[in-house]
Design an enzyme around this catalytic site. Structure first.
Site, PDB file in Angstrom:
ATOM      1  CB  ALA A 100      -0.929  -0.023   1.202  1.00 34.92           C
ATOM      2  NE  ARG A 135      -4.449 -10.477  -0.267  1.00 33.88           N
ATOM      3  CZ  ARG A 135      -5.460 -10.153   0.540  1.00 33.88           C
ATOM      4  NH1 ARG A 135      -5.819 -10.960   1.525  1.00 33.88           N
ATOM      5  NH2 ARG A 135      -6.113  -9.003   0.372  1.00 33.88           N
ATOM      6  CB  SER A 138       4.022   8.306  13.705  1.00 34.44           C
ATOM      7  OG  SER A 138       3.188   9.444  13.558  1.00 34.44           O
ATOM      8  N   GLY A 156       2.541   9.254   8.360  1.00 32.28           N
ATOM      9  CA  GLY A 156       1.711   9.149   7.167  1.00 32.28           C
ATOM     10  C   GLY A 156       2.530   8.876   5.921  1.00 32.28           C
ATOM     11  CE  LYS A 199       2.106   5.397  14.654  1.00 32.05           C
ATOM     12  NZ  LYS A 199       0.727   5.152  14.292  1.00 32.05           N
ATOM     13  CG  HIS A 221       2.145   9.148  18.037  1.00 31.62           C
ATOM     14  ND1 HIS A 221       1.254   8.992  16.989  1.00 31.62           N
ATOM     15  CD2 HIS A 221       2.986  10.139  17.651  1.00 31.62           C
ATOM     16  CE1 HIS A 221       1.547   9.854  16.026  1.00 31.62           C
ATOM     17  NE2 HIS A 221       2.593  10.549  16.404  1.00 31.62           N
ATOM     18  CG  ASN A 222      -1.781   6.537  16.357  1.00 38.09           C
ATOM     19  OD1 ASN A 222      -0.658   7.018  16.225  1.00 38.09           O
ATOM     20  ND2 ASN A 222      -2.287   5.706  15.475  1.00 38.09           N
ATOM     21  CD  GLU A 230      -2.590  11.111  14.607  1.00 34.14           C
ATOM     22  OE1 GLU A 230      -3.437  10.719  13.784  1.00 34.14           O
ATOM     23  OE2 GLU A 230      -1.440  10.638  14.674  1.00 34.14           O
ATOM     24  CE1 TYR A 231      -9.593   8.382  17.435  1.00 36.54           C
ATOM     25  CE2 TYR A 231      -7.297   8.159  16.750  1.00 36.54           C
ATOM     26  CZ  TYR A 231      -8.608   7.736  16.686  1.00 36.54           C
ATOM     27  OH  TYR A 231      -8.948   6.673  15.883  1.00 36.54           O
TER      28      TYR A 231
END
Length: 478
Positions: A10, A32, A127, A129, A182, A185-186, A189-190
């Protein structure tokens, strides 16, 4: 033979591959869906050192020993499915690193399961993005300590750098330490994002500012103590126009999604008994936004005219510039509480799971590359460097003074919002936490009496040593 391999092409996976390749590493890739691998190699055919395979076995044959493999696949069952396919092809001493947003408890389990097979497993939060993956992310590695010497040089090479040139990548601890950090951290971030959204709501609905005026306000904040990636991109979002010249933000539906890390932070806080109230409200604010149809129905039945001035009766009106100045301080104060709660959770987890986390080091990892990167983090690093045993960021000299200075503006903004009917779940819960944390007395004595009355749960007394418990038959007077 490739220096390392990556599974999962991705956008994040592709950008990490290109980042490694830019630093001189040869990388084998596998997806895959074989056509994704073929298209990625075709798009980057001018590069040397990129190799692909159509099968997992072919992918393994491309790797130098000990093999070093990074997984960039969806958290949960997909990770276990890839590991089940991968494990029979590996040899003792090989390294597998999960770079996705896996639940830390899953990582704890996988570290133990793969260690039994001689495989060195890492759970590493990444982290930043898409842009961070390509140009330099913040990397939070943990897991099997024996894997770190084999991965350290490569991971530090691709990581973001702090202002003094140090890599935003350092070993955090065993088991699920990397993914736990992490996760927090998120969660922070929220909280950060919700605070900014509430400031936007106030600017738009209370002050009646245009997108261009709001963009300039956020841009101004970004040159002060609130200097950060999220404030910066908010200013850019507000200034963005579609081909017709209309602000694109106005055409975006007001329902927010989430992928689970914020919820996990709240669940962990509940499990550990830590009052991470502001981050919890940020998570619930997203959940409330998702109830769009219900909110529209409720608006028709429950909506009342708002007081546009947003000033309680008897108080003099406040001009826009003055209120923006108050709002800037309220945002800073709430942001401090968000980080303080996050580090409270990290502190408890470090003791609970025996990770011995370096809190100043964690703040340093977040100074570059990651979504919550900001000038603010250097203050946190300094706080823990000067006092490693600091129990709460609110007790640090800089933060306690800043909150004291911001408090009148913080109260002004929350009062004005309540009076005007504008919801501020993050800012108001942060203020309540701050007031509660610095209270020498809270009404929990009544709560304990109630529990003892209906459930004989006992209570402690102010005139007896802690640890002695008493029960009263409340229905018998005297």
């Amino acid at each position: 033979m490739a220096d390392l391999g990556l599974i999962g092409l991705a956008v994040m996976g592709q950008n990490l591959v290109l980042n490694f390749n830019d630093r001189g590493y040869s990388v084998a890739v596998y997806n895959r869906t074989a056509s994704v691998t073929a298209e990625f190699l075709r798009s980057n055919r001018e590069r040397s050192g990129l190799h692909g395979a159509e099968s997992m076995a072919g992918f393994i044959r491309l790797l130098d020993r000990p093999r070093k493999i990074i997984l960039m696949v969806k958290a949960g069952e997909p990770v276990d499915a890839v590991l089940a396919e991968l494990l029979p092809l590996l040899s003792p001493g090989d390294v597998v690193m999960d770079g996705g947003n896996s639940l830390f408890e899953d990582t704890v389990r996988r570290v133990a399961e793969l260690e039994a097979e001689g495989i060195l497993y890492m759970g590493s939060g990444i982290s930043g993005g898409e842009e961070g993956a390509r140009k330099g992310p913040s990397i939070m590695p943990g897991g099997n300590r024996k894997a770190w010497p084999l991965m350290e040089t490569m991971l530090k090479a691709i990581a973001a750098k702090t202002a003094d040139g140090g890599p935003c990548c350092e070993w955090l601890g065993p088991g699920g330490a990397g993914h736990y950090v992490k996760m927090v951290h998120n969660g922070i971030e929220y909280g950060d994002m919700q605070i900014i959204c509430e400031a936007y709501h106030l600017m738009k609905s209370l002050l009646g500012l245009s997108n261009e005026e709001m963009s300039r306000a956020f841009g101004g904040w970004n040159r002060g103590e609130l200097d950060s990636y999220l404030i910066d991109i908010t200013a850019s979002i507000l200034a963005f126009k579609d081909p017709a010249g209309r602000g694109l933000l106005d055409d975006i539906l007001d329902t927010a999604g989430q992928k689970g890390t914020g919820k996990w932070t709240v669940m962990s806080a509940l499990e550990q008994g830590q009052p991470v109230t502001m981050i919890s409200e940020a998570v619930f604010a997203r959940a409330l936004s998702a109830l769009k149809d219900e909110r529209l129905a409720a608006f028709g039945k429950l909506a009342a005219g708002k007081l546009a001035a947003g000033t309680p009766a008897g108080e003099p009106p406040v001009d826009t510039e003055a209120r923006l100045a108050h709002l800037e301080k309220a945002v800073l104060a709430a942001k401090i509480v968000s980080y303080a709660q996050g580090f409270m959770l990290l502190r408890d987890a470090s003791a609970r799971y025996g990770w011995d986390l370096d809190f100043g080091g964690i703040a340093r990892l977040w100074e570059g590359g990651c979504i919550i990167r900001s000038r603010f983090l250097t203050r946190i690093t300094a706080a823990y460097r000067s006092e490693p045993g600091l129990k709460n960021l609110l007790l640090d000299g800089y933060f306690s003074k800043t909150l004291k200075d911001c408090l009148p503006s913080w109260r002004h903004i929350t009062a004005a919002a309540v009076y005007a009917g504008i919801p501020l779940p993050a800012m108001t819960s942060a203020l309540s936490f701050y007031d509660g944390y610095r209270s020498a007395w809270l009404p929990a004595n009544l709560l304990q009496a109630q529990r003892d009355y209906f459930g004989a749960h006992t209570y402690e007394r102010v005139d007896r040593p802690r640890g002695e418990f008493f029960h009263t038959d409340w229905q018998v007077k005297g």
